[in-house]
Motif scaffolding. Structure first.
Motif, PDB file in Angstrom:
ATOM      1  N   GLY A   1       0.817  -1.213   0.000  1.00  0.00           N
ATOM      2  CA  GLY A   1       0.000   0.000   0.000  1.00  0.00           C
ATOM      3  C   GLY A   1       0.848   1.259   0.000  1.00  0.00           C
ATOM      4  N   CYS A   2       1.933   1.252   0.761  1.00  0.00           N
ATOM      5  CA  CYS A   2       2.805   2.423   0.803  1.00  0.00           C
ATOM      6  C   CYS A   2       3.581   2.587  -0.494  1.00  0.00           C
ATOM      7  CB  CYS A   2       3.739   2.360   2.007  1.00  0.00           C
ATOM      8  SG  CYS A   2       2.881   2.786   3.538  1.00  0.00           S
ATOM      9  N   ARG A   3       3.912   1.487  -1.147  1.00  0.00           N
ATOM     10  CA  ARG A   3       4.570   1.584  -2.450  1.00  0.00           C
ATOM     11  C   ARG A   3       3.661   2.337  -3.424  1.00  0.00           C
ATOM     12  NH1 ARG A   3       7.851  -4.076  -3.379  1.00  0.00           N
ATOM     13  NH2 ARG A   3       8.453  -4.323  -1.213  1.00  0.00           N
ATOM     14  N   GLN A   4       2.377   2.018  -3.394  1.00  0.00           N
ATOM     15  CA  GLN A   4       1.424   2.710  -4.265  1.00  0.00           C
ATOM     16  C   GLN A   4       1.286   4.166  -3.849  1.00  0.00           C
ATOM     17  OE1 GLN A   4      -0.211   1.449  -7.116  1.00  0.00           O
ATOM     18  NE2 GLN A   4      -0.729   3.602  -7.376  1.00  0.00           N
ATOM     19  N   LYS A   5       1.259   4.444  -2.554  1.00  0.00           N
ATOM     20  CA  LYS A   5       1.172   5.836  -2.079  1.00  0.00           C
ATOM     21  C   LYS A   5       2.395   6.634  -2.511  1.00  0.00           C
ATOM     22  CE  LYS A   5      -1.686   4.915   1.992  1.00  0.00           C
ATOM     23  NZ  LYS A   5      -1.780   3.468   2.109  1.00  0.00           N
ATOM     24  N   ILE A   6       3.584   6.033  -2.406  1.00  0.00           N
ATOM     25  CA  ILE A   6       4.805   6.712  -2.839  1.00  0.00           C
ATOM     26  C   ILE A   6       4.742   6.980  -4.338  1.00  0.00           C
ATOM     27  CG2 ILE A   6       7.303   6.429  -3.145  1.00  0.00           C
ATOM     28  CD1 ILE A   6       7.198   4.736  -0.479  1.00  0.00           C
ATOM     29  N   ALA A   7       4.298   5.993  -5.114  1.00  0.00           N
ATOM     30  CA  ALA A   7       4.221   6.139  -6.573  1.00  0.00           C
ATOM     31  C   ALA A   7       3.257   7.249  -6.998  1.00  0.00           C
ATOM     32  CB  ALA A   7       3.813   4.810  -7.212  1.00  0.00           C
ATOM     33  N   GLU A   8       2.301   7.571  -6.155  1.00  0.00           N
ATOM     34  CA  GLU A   8       1.356   8.661  -6.462  1.00  0.00           C
ATOM     35  C   GLU A   8       2.083  10.006  -6.544  1.00  0.00           C
ATOM     36  OE1 GLU A   8      -2.540  10.453  -6.964  1.00  0.00           O
ATOM     37  OE2 GLU A   8      -1.885   8.373  -7.094  1.00  0.00           O
ATOM     38  N   PHE A   9       3.169  10.148  -5.780  1.00  0.00           N
ATOM     39  CA  PHE A   9       3.852  11.436  -5.667  1.00  0.00           C
ATOM     40  C   PHE A   9       5.307  11.408  -6.121  1.00  0.00           C
ATOM     41  CE2 PHE A   9       0.472  11.266  -2.480  1.00  0.00           C
ATOM     42  CZ  PHE A   9      -0.274  12.366  -2.862  1.00  0.00           C
TER      43      PHE A   9
ATOM     44  N   GLY B   1      10.236   2.666  -9.219  1.00  0.00           N
ATOM     45  CA  GLY B   1       9.858   1.738 -10.279  1.00  0.00           C
ATOM     46  C   GLY B   1      10.263   0.306  -9.994  1.00  0.00           C
ATOM     47  N   ALA B   2      11.411   0.113  -9.371  1.00  0.00           N
ATOM     48  CA  ALA B   2      11.852  -1.243  -9.027  1.00  0.00           C
ATOM     49  C   ALA B   2      11.001  -1.827  -7.900  1.00  0.00           C
ATOM     50  CB  ALA B   2      13.323  -1.238  -8.631  1.00  0.00           C
ATOM     51  N   LEU B   3      10.559  -0.981  -6.987  1.00  0.00           N
ATOM     52  CA  LEU B   3       9.715  -1.447  -5.889  1.00  0.00           C
ATOM     53  C   LEU B   3       8.291  -1.753  -6.333  1.00  0.00           C
ATOM     54  CD1 LEU B   3      10.610   0.861  -2.866  1.00  0.00           C
ATOM     55  CD2 LEU B   3      11.119  -1.562  -3.124  1.00  0.00           C
ATOM     56  N   LEU B   4       7.812  -1.017  -7.321  1.00  0.00           N
ATOM     57  CA  LEU B   4       6.420  -1.188  -7.749  1.00  0.00           C
ATOM     58  C   LEU B   4       6.313  -1.141  -9.268  1.00  0.00           C
ATOM     59  CD1 LEU B   4       3.506  -1.582  -6.714  1.00  0.00           C
ATOM     60  CD2 LEU B   4       3.257   0.901  -6.768  1.00  0.00           C
ATOM     61  N   PRO B   5       6.791  -2.183  -9.936  1.00  0.00           N
ATOM     62  CA  PRO B   5       6.640  -2.213 -11.394  1.00  0.00           C
ATOM     63  C   PRO B   5       5.154  -2.341 -11.747  1.00  0.00           C
ATOM     64  CG  PRO B   5       7.489  -4.301 -10.594  1.00  0.00           C
ATOM     65  CD  PRO B   5       7.437  -3.375  -9.411  1.00  0.00           C
ATOM     66  N   GLY B   6       4.758  -1.685 -12.808  1.00  0.00           N
ATOM     67  CA  GLY B   6       3.360  -1.764 -13.227  1.00  0.00           C
ATOM     68  C   GLY B   6       2.409  -1.059 -12.295  1.00  0.00           C
ATOM     69  N   SER B   7       2.864   0.003 -11.658  1.00  0.00           N
ATOM     70  CA  SER B   7       2.011   0.710 -10.697  1.00  0.00           C
ATOM     71  C   SER B   7       0.739   1.232 -11.365  1.00  0.00           C
ATOM     72  CB  SER B   7       2.765   1.868 -10.053  1.00  0.00           C
ATOM     73  OG  SER B   7       3.096   2.840 -11.016  1.00  0.00           O
ATOM     74  N   PHE B   8      -0.303   1.318 -10.588  1.00  0.00           N
ATOM     75  CA  PHE B   8      -1.573   1.886 -11.036  1.00  0.00           C
ATOM     76  C   PHE B   8      -1.414   3.393 -11.003  1.00  0.00           C
ATOM     77  CE2 PHE B   8      -5.919   3.371 -10.425  1.00  0.00           C
ATOM     78  CZ  PHE B   8      -6.598   2.629 -11.386  1.00  0.00           C
ATOM     79  N   ASP B   9      -1.650   4.074 -12.113  1.00  0.00           N
ATOM     80  CA  ASP B   9      -1.489   5.524 -12.129  1.00  0.00           C
ATOM     81  C   ASP B   9      -2.654   6.201 -12.835  1.00  0.00           C
ATOM     82  OD1 ASP B   9      -0.990   5.388 -14.916  1.00  0.00           O
ATOM     83  OD2 ASP B   9       1.178   5.296 -14.602  1.00  0.00           O
ATOM     84  N   ALA B  10      -2.590   7.513 -12.916  1.00  0.00           N
ATOM     85  CA  ALA B  10      -3.687   8.310 -13.462  1.00  0.00           C
ATOM     86  C   ALA B  10      -3.997   7.978 -14.918  1.00  0.00           C
ATOM     87  CB  ALA B  10      -3.384   9.800 -13.292  1.00  0.00           C
ATOM     88  N   ASP B  11      -3.042   7.416 -15.653  1.00  0.00           N
ATOM     89  CA  ASP B  11      -3.303   7.064 -17.049  1.00  0.00           C
ATOM     90  C   ASP B  11      -4.448   6.073 -17.192  1.00  0.00           C
ATOM     91  OD1 ASP B  11      -1.234   8.720 -17.833  1.00  0.00           O
ATOM     92  OD2 ASP B  11       0.204   7.086 -18.057  1.00  0.00           O
TER      93      ASP B  11
END
Length: 130
Positions: free
Chosen positions: A85-93, A115-125
């Motif tokens: 969950g925090c990986r996704q939160k970090i990827a948001e910003f 990117g290495a911690l969360l490949p394929g992250s869910f983003d605004a795209d």
């Protein structure tokens, strides 16, 4: 003060009476400001807050919105990684190339990227259909 030093200092304030696993996080925003957070447990699991989430909330409250570097530290045998969950939160910003420093209180560090911690992250795209 380095990000690891800031994370180490705030870790001491963690409220972890149930797990006794204190975590500290510090991030640098695009403005150059450093924001910190520590884990805050609650007897009603899973209502606690992770250190990374606390640092991100402090950054947003401080008026910044972009992470340029982040560090996480815990008293563990190997460098501790943010939860999913925090990986996704970090990827948001943070961009995929933003440095993430993982550390132990014994001085072991591991440097990686968002990117290495969360490949394929869910983003605004995924949210727009243009």
């Amino acid at each position: 003060m380095s990000l690891i030093d800031a994370a180490r200092a705030v870790r001491e304030n963690a409220h972890a009476p149930y797990s006794n696993f204190k975590v500290g996080a510090a991030l640098k925003a695009a403005s150059g400001a450093i924001y910190t957070g520590c884990n805050v447990e609650n007897v009603a699991y899973p209502e606690g807050t992770c250190a990374e989430a606390g640092a991100i909330a402090a950054m947003i409250a401080g008026g910044d919105t972009q992470i340029t570097e982040i560090a996480v530290i815990a008293d563990s045998p190997k460098p501790v990684s943010p939860c999913g969950g925090c990986r996704q939160k970090i990827a948001e910003f943070a961009g995929q190339d933003v440095t993430v420093i993982l550390a132990t209180t014994d001085g072991i560090t591991h440097e990686t990227t968002v990117g290495a911690l969360l490949p394929g992250s869910f983003d605004a795209d995924y949210m727009s259909r243009t």
